[in-house]
Motif scaffolding. Structure first.
Motif: not given
Length: 286
Positions: A259-286
């Motif tokens: 993620l570079g400077r061309q992404h705004s904070p909200d745009q970058a956060a949306k991309i991260i969340l979309e990748h997290m939704k695509d994840w098929r495993g069970v992420p660890k949550v502390n």
């Protein structure tokens, strides 16, 4: 002479009596028919079908109804609304699926044969002096940024952006992302300096430092360019050129997207969340 006169008289009397009897019989028959109730008149129907009232048997529409039907054609306003809603739903689904496949291609392109590998083993210490390796970041998504505490403008801007990204993701996926700041200037950025510096941006940031060789090895593994001189005398003032990217890593430690400077904070956060939704495993949550 009397006997001859009486015969004709009897014949006339008998004829009159017979006519009166027939007239009386006809009058009685007519009176009886008049006393019988009339049966309701029904239309001729096929055998085996019961007679129904005329109102119930009318299945045809009035002329106005027929004209209205042919005026509107085979489609009605309800059918039009249903068509529009269905089309919009299909368009929304295909757009989301198209975007999901794009993210999947980006993630898988980093793992294919011949693709440059980003990320790898490392061993550094955090702002509390604890040893941290790549294994400690597995199980959750991590967002890695390289910079230095003496950076005059770029690093503060990017860390503010990183704080905003982290807050947005944290609100929707609590504990699912680890924000990591790796110094490119280990000679001036020890655990104490990192702790004081990162506290100005977000208390959830993890800061990493180490020896020059350790930092150089991690920068090489993440394909990060930096220009920190190796042997620097204490008190020397200098600037460090380095790559300006946020490296998103998945819970298995594989690189996902930069993620570079061309992404705004909200745009970058949306991309991260979309990748997290695509994840098929069970992420660890502390």
């Amino acid at each position: 002479m009397m006997p001859q006169t009486g015969a004709p008289m009897r014949a006339v009397f008998n004829a009159l009596s017979k006519g009166a009897t027939q007239k009386c019989a006809r009058s009685m028959t007519t009176a009886c028919r008049a006393q019988q109730p009339r049966r309701p008149t029904t239309l001729c129907q096929p055998r085996g079908q019961l007679a129904q009232p005329l109102e119930q048997r009318r299945t045809f529409k009035t002329v106005e109804e027929a004209k209205s039907r042919y005026r509107s054609g085979p489609f009605s306003w309800k059918a039009g609304i249903l068509f529009v809603v269905t089309g919009a739903g299909l368009l929304y689904y295909f757009e989301r699926e198209k975007e999901r496949m794009r993210r999947k291609r980006i993630a898988e392109s980093q793992k294919g044969v011949g693709a440059p590998k980003v990320g790898g083993p490392f061993q550094l210490i955090d702002q509390d002096g604890k040893t941290v390796t790549e294994q400690d970041l597995k199980g959750r998504y991590s967002l890695v940024y390289f910079g230095f505490t003496h950076c005059p403008d770029i690093c503060p801007e990017e860390l503010d952006k990183m704080a905003r990204m982290f807050d947005v993701v944290q609100a929707e996926r609590p504990g699912g992302l680890v924000p990591v700041f790796v110094t490119c200037d280990p000679a001036r950025d020890g655990p104490k300096e990192l702790k004081e510096y990162l506290a100005e941006f977000h208390p959830g940031f993890m800061g990493l430092t180490g020896t020059y060789e350790q930092i150089k090895a991690m920068c090489k593994a993440y394909r990060v360019y930096f220009s920190t001189p190796k042997d620097v005398k204490p008190g020397t003032d200098y600037l460090v050129d380095h790559s300006i990217y946020f490296y998103l890593m998945d819970p298995e430690g594989d690189f996902v997207e930069a993620l570079g400077r061309q992404h705004s904070p909200d745009q970058a956060a949306k991309i991260i969340l979309e990748h997290m939704k695509d994840w098929r495993g069970v992420p660890k949550v502390n």
